[in-house]
Write a protein that holds these residues in place. Structure first.
Motif, PDB file in Angstrom:
ATOM      1  N   HIS A 119       0.713  -1.156  -0.044  1.00 38.20           N
ATOM      2  CA  HIS A 119      -0.059  -0.137  -0.044  1.00 38.20           C
ATOM      3  C   HIS A 119       0.888   1.264   0.033  1.00 38.20           C
ATOM      4  CE1 HIS A 119      -2.093  -3.254   2.086  1.00 38.20           C
ATOM      5  NE2 HIS A 119      -3.127  -2.877   1.388  1.00 38.20           N
ATOM      6  N   VAL A 120       1.187   1.754  -1.257  1.00 37.19           N
ATOM      7  CA  VAL A 120       2.128   2.872  -1.359  1.00 37.19           C
ATOM      8  C   VAL A 120       1.591   3.987  -0.602  1.00 37.19           C
ATOM      9  CG1 VAL A 120       3.390   4.612  -2.995  1.00 37.19           C
ATOM     10  CG2 VAL A 120       3.131   1.776  -3.546  1.00 37.19           C
ATOM     11  N   GLU A 121       0.428   4.321  -0.924  1.00 34.68           N
ATOM     12  CA  GLU A 121      -0.200   5.512  -0.374  1.00 34.68           C
ATOM     13  C   GLU A 121      -0.134   5.542   1.227  1.00 34.68           C
ATOM     14  OE1 GLU A 121      -3.980   6.740  -1.935  1.00 34.68           O
ATOM     15  OE2 GLU A 121      -3.160   7.046  -4.056  1.00 34.68           O
ATOM     16  N   ASP A 122      -0.713   4.413   1.652  1.00 38.58           N
ATOM     17  CA  ASP A 122      -0.488   4.065   3.327  1.00 38.58           C
ATOM     18  C   ASP A 122       0.853   3.942   3.796  1.00 38.58           C
ATOM     19  OD1 ASP A 122      -3.175   4.439   3.223  1.00 38.58           O
ATOM     20  OD2 ASP A 122      -3.580   2.267   2.894  1.00 38.58           O
ATOM     21  N   MET A 123       1.820   3.798   2.915  1.00 36.04           N
ATOM     22  CA  MET A 123       3.304   3.394   3.375  1.00 36.04           C
ATOM     23  C   MET A 123       3.426   2.195   4.366  1.00 36.04           C
ATOM     24  SD  MET A 123       4.637   7.313   3.890  1.00 36.04           S
ATOM     25  CE  MET A 123       6.147   7.031   4.540  1.00 36.04           C
ATOM     26  N   PRO A 142      11.977   1.017  -5.998  1.00 41.94           N
ATOM     27  CA  PRO A 142      11.520   1.966  -7.144  1.00 41.94           C
ATOM     28  C   PRO A 142      10.222   2.756  -6.719  1.00 41.94           C
ATOM     29  CG  PRO A 142      11.862  -0.349  -7.674  1.00 41.94           C
ATOM     30  CD  PRO A 142      12.199  -0.245  -6.090  1.00 41.94           C
ATOM     31  N   GLU A 143       9.678   2.307  -5.310  1.00 38.49           N
ATOM     32  CA  GLU A 143       8.638   3.288  -5.111  1.00 38.49           C
ATOM     33  C   GLU A 143       8.928   4.304  -4.080  1.00 38.49           C
ATOM     34  OE1 GLU A 143       5.693   2.610  -6.063  1.00 38.49           O
ATOM     35  OE2 GLU A 143       5.873   0.668  -7.113  1.00 38.49           O
ATOM     36  N   GLY A 144      10.369   4.575  -3.889  1.00 37.90           N
ATOM     37  CA  GLY A 144      10.781   5.466  -2.995  1.00 37.90           C
ATOM     38  C   GLY A 144      10.625   5.387  -1.508  1.00 37.90           C
ATOM     39  N   LEU A 145      10.438   4.179  -1.362  1.00 37.28           N
ATOM     40  CA  LEU A 145      10.079   3.644   0.098  1.00 37.28           C
ATOM     41  C   LEU A 145      11.252   2.465   0.727  1.00 37.28           C
ATOM     42  CD1 LEU A 145       6.372   3.055  -0.286  1.00 37.28           C
ATOM     43  CD2 LEU A 145       7.294   4.815   0.817  1.00 37.28           C
ATOM     44  N   PHE A 146      11.053   2.477   1.913  1.00 39.31           N
ATOM     45  CA  PHE A 146      12.188   1.224   2.594  1.00 39.31           C
ATOM     46  C   PHE A 146      11.769   0.989   3.853  1.00 39.31           C
ATOM     47  CE2 PHE A 146      13.920   4.828   4.656  1.00 39.31           C
ATOM     48  CZ  PHE A 146      14.666   4.524   5.869  1.00 39.31           C
ATOM     49  N   PHE A 147      12.000  -0.286   4.222  1.00 38.26           N
ATOM     50  CA  PHE A 147      11.752  -0.634   5.582  1.00 38.26           C
ATOM     51  C   PHE A 147      13.021  -0.252   6.395  1.00 38.26           C
ATOM     52  CE2 PHE A 147      11.856  -4.204   8.868  1.00 38.26           C
ATOM     53  CZ  PHE A 147      10.845  -3.663   9.628  1.00 38.26           C
ATOM     54  N   PRO A 148      13.185   0.304   7.449  1.00 42.99           N
ATOM     55  CA  PRO A 148      14.112   1.123   8.186  1.00 42.99           C
ATOM     56  C   PRO A 148      15.003   0.267   9.012  1.00 42.99           C
ATOM     57  CG  PRO A 148      12.234   1.877   9.104  1.00 42.99           C
ATOM     58  CD  PRO A 148      11.938   0.917   8.237  1.00 42.99           C
ATOM     59  N   LEU A 149      14.661  -1.050   9.497  1.00 48.47           N
ATOM     60  CA  LEU A 149      15.216  -1.978  10.228  1.00 48.47           C
ATOM     61  C   LEU A 149      16.270  -2.611   9.561  1.00 48.47           C
ATOM     62  CD1 LEU A 149      14.607  -2.222  13.322  1.00 48.47           C
ATOM     63  CD2 LEU A 149      12.849  -0.942  11.889  1.00 48.47           C
ATOM     64  N   ASP A 150      17.533  -2.708  10.062  1.00 49.40           N
ATOM     65  CA  ASP A 150      18.720  -3.107   9.304  1.00 49.40           C
ATOM     66  C   ASP A 150      19.612  -4.072  10.346  1.00 49.40           C
ATOM     67  OD1 ASP A 150      19.744  -1.315  10.728  1.00 49.40           O
ATOM     68  OD2 ASP A 150      21.258  -0.588   9.490  1.00 49.40           O
ATOM     69  N   PRO A 151      19.099  -5.386  10.743  1.00 51.38           N
ATOM     70  CA  PRO A 151      20.050  -6.487  11.493  1.00 51.38           C
ATOM     71  C   PRO A 151      21.013  -6.933  10.446  1.00 51.38           C
ATOM     72  CG  PRO A 151      17.880  -7.378  10.861  1.00 51.38           C
ATOM     73  CD  PRO A 151      17.809  -5.710  10.347  1.00 51.38           C
ATOM     74  N   LEU A 227       3.988  -4.148   8.055  1.00 52.70           N
ATOM     75  CA  LEU A 227       5.030  -3.355   8.227  1.00 52.70           C
ATOM     76  C   LEU A 227       4.950  -1.956   7.938  1.00 52.70           C
ATOM     77  CD1 LEU A 227       8.160  -5.554   6.926  1.00 52.70           C
ATOM     78  CD2 LEU A 227       7.508  -5.382   9.329  1.00 52.70           C
ATOM     79  N   ARG A 228       5.394  -1.127   8.776  1.00 49.44           N
ATOM     80  CA  ARG A 228       5.262   0.586   8.532  1.00 49.44           C
ATOM     81  C   ARG A 228       6.501   0.761   7.673  1.00 49.44           C
ATOM     82  NH1 ARG A 228       3.600   4.799  12.306  1.00 49.44           N
ATOM     83  NH2 ARG A 228       3.278   3.105  13.897  1.00 49.44           N
ATOM     84  N   LEU A 229       6.381   1.538   6.529  1.00 45.05           N
ATOM     85  CA  LEU A 229       7.442   1.905   5.682  1.00 45.05           C
ATOM     86  C   LEU A 229       7.899   3.447   5.852  1.00 45.05           C
ATOM     87  CD1 LEU A 229       6.194   0.015   2.438  1.00 45.05           C
ATOM     88  CD2 LEU A 229       7.875  -0.682   4.279  1.00 45.05           C
ATOM     89  N   GLN A 230       9.123   3.831   5.309  1.00 42.92           N
ATOM     90  CA  GLN A 230       9.433   5.221   5.254  1.00 42.92           C
ATOM     91  C   GLN A 230       9.804   5.694   4.001  1.00 42.92           C
ATOM     92  OE1 GLN A 230       9.422   7.086   8.276  1.00 42.92           O
ATOM     93  NE2 GLN A 230       8.980   5.253   9.439  1.00 42.92           N
ATOM     94  N   LYS A 231       9.690   7.000   3.657  1.00 42.78           N
ATOM     95  CA  LYS A 231      10.349   7.614   2.486  1.00 42.78           C
ATOM     96  C   LYS A 231      11.752   7.370   2.474  1.00 42.78           C
ATOM     97  CE  LYS A 231       8.375   9.427  -0.377  1.00 42.78           C
ATOM     98  NZ  LYS A 231       7.876   8.848  -1.584  1.00 42.78           N
ATOM     99  N   ILE A 232      12.199   7.188   1.390  1.00 47.17           N
ATOM    100  CA  ILE A 232      13.795   7.280   1.265  1.00 47.17           C
ATOM    101  C   ILE A 232      14.258   8.742   1.220  1.00 47.17           C
ATOM    102  CG2 ILE A 232      15.718   6.943  -0.300  1.00 47.17           C
ATOM    103  CD1 ILE A 232      14.237   4.552  -1.379  1.00 47.17           C
ATOM    104  N   PRO A 233      15.133   9.013   2.219  1.00 49.61           N
ATOM    105  CA  PRO A 233      15.507  10.302   2.519  1.00 49.61           C
ATOM    106  C   PRO A 233      16.067  11.001   0.937  1.00 49.61           C
ATOM    107  CG  PRO A 233      16.530   9.217   4.127  1.00 49.61           C
ATOM    108  CD  PRO A 233      16.106   8.285   3.241  1.00 49.61           C
TER     109      PRO A 233
END
Length: 480
Positions: A119-123, A142-151, A227-233
């Motif tokens: 869900h791109v609009e809901d991130m 490609p959607e300009g999004l990412f999941f920010p956890l990086d173990p 998962l909650r997503l974030q915009k790529i800075p």
């Protein structure tokens, strides 16, 4: 209690020889090529390479489900025959989470790796538990999004939930508990529980999502996660600098956080770790306590914040500033940090590594890490420090020969010392790696018997037959 015909157990454990009727029903339920009795595969699942914790028991069978419905079927069989079941993802965990203490079933979730909804609009995104975070971010890019956890590279979303992981970006985005909106889990009674909706906030009932996050497979098996997503800075600045002492570096990390700067990463490596980085990567970084940081936002904002950080660092004798300008340089610098565990191995290629994971209140970081450094430098063992310094979490990688009793005892002494130092400073025995079997001994000192009794009551109620990853998290005197 676990029942069945007993085989030779590891010390202090009862190991089940699973009934033939269970095997026959299992083979009639799951396709034959996904029910594996091969000794090599069972050994792989029973003795994870990343963990120094070892036991003699291995799973009797490895099962590879491809759907939540198949997980339900396997759990129902395990409950019927009182056979233990232990979830298995990428096996990157370090505290013995996937060890099959009593034999039974290792349920490998790695074939369940579909992206079910984006869900791109809901991130937000809905994925199966076997999806890897690295692969997920490649899909989202490609959607300009990412999941920010990086173990650690290779970790799967299900395992990240089970261990309540975080990583270097937690200082900006929080841990796994802050980035999961909802999940689906198969409970010990076979029920499939959806813990919440996709809404960004909810006050509806008990927070079952966070009950399952960090439960390490002891309450149920996670099969699907929202998962909650974030915009790529838009822009970022990545830099590193060195200090005369590890206390100076830690003080700067604290200063950055107190300044109000929105740092996305603040990582600390001691001079021993830098030596390993140089050896592993053919680099020539100055072998001194080093701080690596990342600032994000617009280009102007990132530059402005970088100058503030530089001033803070210079007040603590920082030198040798290195800036990564291009995207390729930034990726390479963080790749070096993410692969530090393997880089440490170059310092002693034949040793095993014992990894610690304490976390303290931010104001206590410099004191705790300095005390640890004194002990590590005085030890005959090679050991290095890496730290998520922005949130008070640090690891030591202690190299030892497991066949040398003196070295094993010394490694355990150092690890124990660091845990008790952290607890005495109001910290925790595990900031992000979880409890497994490695940290059980510290749970009562950290949480107290009352909290552990509550945990034991929850476990006993949801898993009355103790089939779900038995022997993990809760000391036995507080459970069953």
């Amino acid at each position: 209690m676990i029942s069945g015909e007993l085989t030779v157990p590891p010390p202090g454990q009862s190991v089940v020889k699973i009934p033939q009727a269970f095997i026959e029903e299992l083979q009639s339920t799951i396709e034959e090529d996904r029910v594996n009795f091969d000794k090599d595969d069972r050994d792989v699942h029973g003795r994870p390479w990343y963990s120094y914790h070892k036991i003699d028991a291995v799973p009797d069978v490895v099962v590879y489900p491809v759907s939540t419905e198949e997980v339900v079927a396997v759990v129902n069989l395990c409950r019927k025959y009182k056979v233990p079941i232990v979830p298995y993802g990428a096996a990157t965990s370090l505290e013995g989470h996937t060890l099959t203490m009593k034999g039974g079933v290792s349920i490998d979730m790695t074939l369940m790796k579909k992206i079910k909804e984006l869900h791109v609009e809901d991130m937000d995104v809905v994925v199966e538990a076997g999806m890897g975070w690295v692969e997920l971010n490649e899909y989202l890019k490609p959607e300009g999004l990412f999941f920010p956890l990086d173990p650690g590279p290779g970790a799967t979303v299900g395992g990240m939930c089970a261990c309540r992981c975080s990583g270097s970006l937690a200082v900006r985005y929080g841990t796994m508990r802050d980035n999961v909106l909802s999940l689906k889990a198969v409970m010990a009674n076979g029920d499939v529980v959806k813990t919440a909706s996709r809404a960004r906030k909810s006050a509806a009932g008990y927070d079952l999502t966070r009950l399952m996050i960090g439960s390490e497979g002891t309450l149920g098996i996670i099969t699907e996660v929202t998962l909650r997503l974030q915009k790529i800075p838009e822009a970022s600045t990545v830099a590193m600098c060195t200090f005369p002492s590890i206390k100076d570096a830690a003080d700067v990390a604290i200063g950055i956080m107190h300044s109000g700067i929105q740092a996305s990463r603040v990582e600390l490596l001691d001079e021993v770790m830098i030596k390993g980085v140089n050896l592993a990567n053919g680099k020539s970084y100055k072998e001194a306590p080093t701080l690596m940081f990342e600032l994000i936002g617009t280009e102007a904002y990132a530059r402005e914040q970088t100058e503030i950080v530089k001033k803070i660092a210079e007040q603590h004798n920082a030198s040798d500033f290195i800036y990564s300008e291009t995207p390729e340089e930034k990726v390479q610098l963080w790749k070096i940090r993410k692969e530090a565990f393997w880089a440490a191995q170059t310092l002693n290629s034949v040793a095993e590594i014992m990894t610690t994971d304490v976390c303290v209140p931010l104001s206590k970081l410099a004191q705790c890490i300095s005390q640890a450094k004194i002990e590590l430098d005085a030890s005959p063992l090679t050991a290095c420090i890496i730290s998520h310094a922005g949130d008070g979490n640090f690891h030591t990688l202690i190299m030892f020969n497991p066949d040398d009793k003196a070295e094993l005892l010394e490694a355990k002494r150092l690890s124990d010392m660091m845990v008790h130092t952290a607890l005495d400073l109001g910290g925790t025995c595990t900031g992000e790696h979880g409890v497994g079997i490695g940290k059980i001994q510290y749970m009562e000192k950290e949480l107290g018997p009352e909290a552990l009794k509550v945990m034991g009551s929850i476990k006993s109620t949801l898993d009355p037959d103790n089939i779900m990853n038995p022997g993990k998290i809760i000391p036995p005197q507080f459970c069953y």
